[in-house]
Design a protein around this motif. Structure first.
Motif, PDB file in Angstrom:
ATOM      1  N   GLU A   1       0.840  -1.209   0.000  1.00  0.00           N
ATOM      2  CA  GLU A   1       0.000   0.000   0.000  1.00  0.00           C
ATOM      3  C   GLU A   1       0.870   1.252   0.000  1.00  0.00           C
ATOM      4  N   LEU A   2       1.919   1.232   0.824  1.00  0.00           N
ATOM      5  CA  LEU A   2       2.809   2.395   0.868  1.00  0.00           C
ATOM      6  C   LEU A   2       3.523   2.597  -0.469  1.00  0.00           C
TER       7      LEU A   2
ATOM      8  N   ARG B   1       3.078   5.928  -2.697  1.00  0.00           N
ATOM      9  CA  ARG B   1       4.256   6.756  -2.998  1.00  0.00           C
ATOM     10  C   ARG B   1       4.401   7.043  -4.490  1.00  0.00           C
ATOM     11  N   GLN B   2       3.658   6.347  -5.314  1.00  0.00           N
ATOM     12  CA  GLN B   2       3.646   6.668  -6.742  1.00  0.00           C
ATOM     13  C   GLN B   2       2.890   7.971  -6.981  1.00  0.00           C
ATOM     14  N   HIS B   3       2.047   8.383  -6.014  1.00  0.00           N
ATOM     15  CA  HIS B   3       1.237   9.595  -6.127  1.00  0.00           C
ATOM     16  C   HIS B   3       1.718  10.725  -5.221  1.00  0.00           C
TER      17      HIS B   3
ATOM     18  N   ARG C   1      -6.398  14.155   0.452  1.00  0.00           N
ATOM     19  CA  ARG C   1      -7.375  13.069   0.610  1.00  0.00           C
ATOM     20  C   ARG C   1      -7.754  12.499  -0.751  1.00  0.00           C
ATOM     21  N   ARG C   2      -7.984  13.361  -1.729  1.00  0.00           N
ATOM     22  CA  ARG C   2      -8.335  12.891  -3.077  1.00  0.00           C
ATOM     23  C   ARG C   2      -7.225  12.026  -3.672  1.00  0.00           C
TER      24      ARG C   2
ATOM     25  N   GLY D   1      -8.471   5.470  -1.301  1.00  0.00           N
ATOM     26  CA  GLY D   1      -8.429   4.205  -2.016  1.00  0.00           C
ATOM     27  C   GLY D   1      -7.033   3.604  -2.056  1.00  0.00           C
ATOM     28  N   GLN D   2      -6.005   4.405  -1.770  1.00  0.00           N
ATOM     29  CA  GLN D   2      -4.626   3.908  -1.760  1.00  0.00           C
ATOM     30  C   GLN D   2      -4.222   3.406  -0.370  1.00  0.00           C
ATOM     31  N   LEU D   3      -4.719   4.110   0.666  1.00  0.00           N
ATOM     32  CA  LEU D   3      -4.356   3.817   2.050  1.00  0.00           C
ATOM     33  C   LEU D   3      -5.605   3.821   2.919  1.00  0.00           C
TER      34      LEU D   3
END
Length: 159
Positions: free
Chosen positions: A19-20, A24-26, A55-56, A60-62
């Protein structure tokens, strides 16, 4: 003018390494040892915008819980971004309308009232404990013991 805002991210559970890595890709992230709190920097025109944008980007990533500005604003306040869910959000909007307030004002006042009640309860409990001690010990004994404890211990973290 666009600025950079430090944002503290609290997760509902420890983030997995995968997940991290995906997050981190974003966003650039720094994590604590147990991976439940993260720090990042977000560019925006104001702190609200920074929290909203973060937040946006991470939703969904974390497993996000609370996003907060790391440094107080000009009024000395930290800003929070909490996703309460649709049911709670509707209830807050309904109550705010009934009180003639904006949802943000309504929620802010209710939170401030809850914090004040909690502080009053803590003071009452402390007073009660001290009164119990003073029934069993002299003032000098209580004061000497308290001074000794305070001078030899690190102060506890405030809740």
């Amino acid at each position: 003018m666009t600025r950079h805002y430090a944002i503290e991210i609290t997760l509902t559970r420890p983030a997995s390494p995968g997940e991290l890595r995906r997050a981190r890709q974003h966003v650039a992230l720094a994590e604590n040892a147990d991976r439940t709190r993260l720090m990042s920097v977000q560019r925006a025109k104001n702190p609200d915008g920074a929290l909203h944008r973060m937040r946006r980007r991470l939703d969904g990533q974390l497993p996000l819980d609370v996003l907060a500005t790391h440094y107080p604003d000009g009024s000395g306040h930290l800003l929070l971004n909490v996703d309460l869910g649709r049911t709670a959000t509707r209830a807050i909007r309904r109550e705010a309308r009934a009180h003639g307030q904006y949802p943000r004002e309504f929620l802010g006042r209710r939170l401030a009232e809850a914090v004040e009640r909690s502080q009053q309860d803590r003071r009452r409990r402390l007073t009660s404990h001290l009164e119990t001690l003073l029934h069993q010990h002299t003032r000098e004994e209580v004061l000497t013991c308290a001074a000794s404890l305070l001078s030899h211990r690190q102060p506890p973290a405030t809740p």
